[in-house]
Design an enzyme around this catalytic site. Structure first.
Site, PDB file in Angstrom:
ATOM      1  N   SER A 194       0.854  -1.185   0.000  1.00 57.35           N
ATOM      2  CA  SER A 194       0.000   0.000   0.000  1.00 57.35           C
ATOM      3  C   SER A 194       0.887   1.230   0.000  1.00 57.35           C
ATOM      4  CB  SER A 194      -0.900   0.004   1.238  1.00 57.35           C
ATOM      5  OG  SER A 194      -1.734   1.152   1.252  1.00 57.35           O
ATOM      6  N   HIS A 233       2.198  12.160  -0.930  1.00 58.57           N
ATOM      7  CA  HIS A 233       1.710  13.532  -0.811  1.00 58.57           C
ATOM      8  C   HIS A 233       2.822  14.471  -1.270  1.00 58.57           C
ATOM      9  CE1 HIS A 233      -2.003  12.594   1.333  1.00 58.57           C
ATOM     10  NE2 HIS A 233      -1.322  11.818   2.150  1.00 58.57           N
ATOM     11  N   HIS A 289      -2.676   7.342  -4.474  1.00 60.40           N
ATOM     12  CA  HIS A 289      -2.809   6.169  -3.604  1.00 60.40           C
ATOM     13  C   HIS A 289      -2.818   4.931  -4.489  1.00 60.40           C
ATOM     14  CE1 HIS A 289      -5.788   3.063  -2.278  1.00 60.40           C
ATOM     15  NE2 HIS A 289      -4.972   3.020  -1.249  1.00 60.40           N
ATOM     16  N   ASN A 348      -2.865   0.410  -3.969  1.00 61.07           N
ATOM     17  CA  ASN A 348      -2.870  -0.734  -3.065  1.00 61.07           C
ATOM     18  C   ASN A 348      -3.129  -1.989  -3.867  1.00 61.07           C
ATOM     19  OD1 ASN A 348      -4.684  -2.750  -1.383  1.00 61.07           O
ATOM     20  ND2 ASN A 348      -3.451  -1.616   0.099  1.00 61.07           N
ATOM     21  N   VAL A 349      -2.349  -3.027  -3.619  1.00 63.32           N
ATOM     22  CA  VAL A 349      -2.625  -4.353  -4.179  1.00 63.32           C
ATOM     23  C   VAL A 349      -2.475  -5.355  -3.040  1.00 63.32           C
ATOM     24  CG1 VAL A 349      -2.145  -3.994  -6.634  1.00 63.32           C
ATOM     25  CG2 VAL A 349      -0.239  -4.371  -5.075  1.00 63.32           C
ATOM     26  N   ARG A 350      -3.421  -6.262  -2.920  1.00 61.97           N
ATOM     27  CA  ARG A 350      -3.436  -7.125  -1.742  1.00 61.97           C
ATOM     28  C   ARG A 350      -4.106  -8.461  -2.026  1.00 61.97           C
ATOM     29  NH1 ARG A 350      -7.038  -2.970  -1.368  1.00 61.97           N
ATOM     30  NH2 ARG A 350      -9.244  -3.539  -1.146  1.00 61.97           N
ATOM     31  N   HIS A 407     -20.623  12.227   3.381  1.00 56.47           N
ATOM     32  CA  HIS A 407     -21.025  13.357   4.229  1.00 56.47           C
ATOM     33  C   HIS A 407     -20.728  14.699   3.571  1.00 56.47           C
ATOM     34  CE1 HIS A 407     -16.796  12.628   5.097  1.00 56.47           C
ATOM     35  NE2 HIS A 407     -16.699  13.818   5.648  1.00 56.47           N
ATOM     36  N   GLY A 416      -3.327  -4.246  13.620  1.00 57.48           N
ATOM     37  CA  GLY A 416      -2.127  -3.966  12.840  1.00 57.48           C
ATOM     38  C   GLY A 416      -1.282  -2.856  13.438  1.00 57.48           C
TER      39      GLY A 416
END
Length: 308
Positions: free
Chosen positions: A95, A99, A109, A111-113, A178, A262
């Site tokens: 992940s 910035h 961003h 992510n590979v999982r 929101h 974690g």
């Protein structure tokens, strides 16, 4: 055959390739932090966090690998698979969040999982997830189009349905309910994916992971020397607040990491270094800041964009 060792080898190699490229771009080395959770606790396993703070190009960014095993799948992992609630599990992934310092360079961003549920007395249930998305502060159509085209091309070999399906999934997932606005201009996102079998699903995961640098680095190189001032930095910090809100309220990866016990420092690596909030603020009409809202923070067919 579910060969999780090959998944681990790929993920570690991907992390190394990405860090080497980002170090070359920034000119400063990433901090390397190995960690391990000993057997017997809520979670066991190990990982490698690599972080850069106060770089020349990257103000704060990191790319983490983790490989953990736990006794009980957390709620964030079984919300779409209630039959696996309570099963032991194995999870691994890479992940990253970058910035950049320059407000004209978007935050990114990726992510590979892989997640494998190990229900007692049953065959393991393995699925994959991941994707990447772009969060600009000052929008540029050519950047958005490039990012989406690289993702589209990476998925082309896996069926014509994958890019439009995963793009829509990304648009819907990275949405602040929101605020009633997207986090950025999207990309691709998929989760709980196993429909093509282990080998083909793993191949698709690799295609997405391998597409990250071609999708993002050209944008960094194009924008990193663009002039900016305090106005642009102030707007960047304000918009980073939306990033924080999404990660702490909605992001499944953040929730999974915290719920499963974690490593907090690695999980919250995605937080930007400088953030601002202000009450009921709106950009002045006709400004570059207003154009982000009117032209970019809405779903668009970016891969088909062409200059006028």
């Amino acid at each position: 055959m579910n060969d999780t060792g090959r998944v681990r080898d790929y993920l570690l190699g991907l992390q190394g390739i990405i860090i080497a490229a980002m170090e070359a771009e920034d000119g400063q080395p990433f901090l390397r932090d190995q960690w391990q959770r000993e057997p017997g606790g809520k979670l066991e396993g190990e990982g490698r966090s690599q972080l850069l703070e106060d770089g020349q190009v990257i103000e704060r960014g990191g790319c983490n690998f983790s490989h953990v095993k736990g006794k009980t799948l957390p709620p964030s992992a079984t919300q779409h698979r209630p039959e696996l609630a309570g099963a032991p599990f194995e999870a691994m992934g890479v992940s990253l969040v970058m910035h950049p310092r320059n407000p004209h360079v978007p935050t990114v961003h990726m992510n590979v999982r892989m997640l494998a549920a190990l229900p007692v007395g049953q065959e393991p249930v393995t699925w994959f997830g991941g994707g990447m998305d772009l969060t600009p502060y000052y929008g540029a159509e050519e950047d958005a189009a490039h990012f989406h085209r690289v993702n589209r091309d990476a998925l082309a070999a896996f069926g014509d349905d994958k890019y439009p399906r995963f793009k829509q999934w990304c648009d819907e997932y990275f949405f602040l309910k929101h605020r009633n606005e997207p986090r950025g201009i999207g990309g691709v996102f998929f989760d709980d994916f196993a429909e093509d079998g282990f080998e083909r699903s793993f191949e698709m995961l690799r295609a997405v992971g391998d597409a990250f640098l071609p999708a993002y680095l050209p944008i960094v190189q194009r924008r990193k020397n663009t002039l900016f001032g305090e106005r642009e930095r102030d707007f960047q910090a304000y918009r980073r607040g939306r990033y924080v809100e999404f990660n702490l309220v909605f992001d499944r990866g953040t929730l999974f990491g915290l719920q499963s016990g974690g490593r907090t420092e690695s999980i919250l690596m995605s937080m930007p270094p400088i953030v601002k909030w202000r009450y009921d603020w709106h950009p002045e009409p006709g400004t570059s800041e207003a154009r982000l809202y009117s032209d970019f923070l809405r779903p668009r067919d970016w891969a088909s964009w062409t200059p006028d």
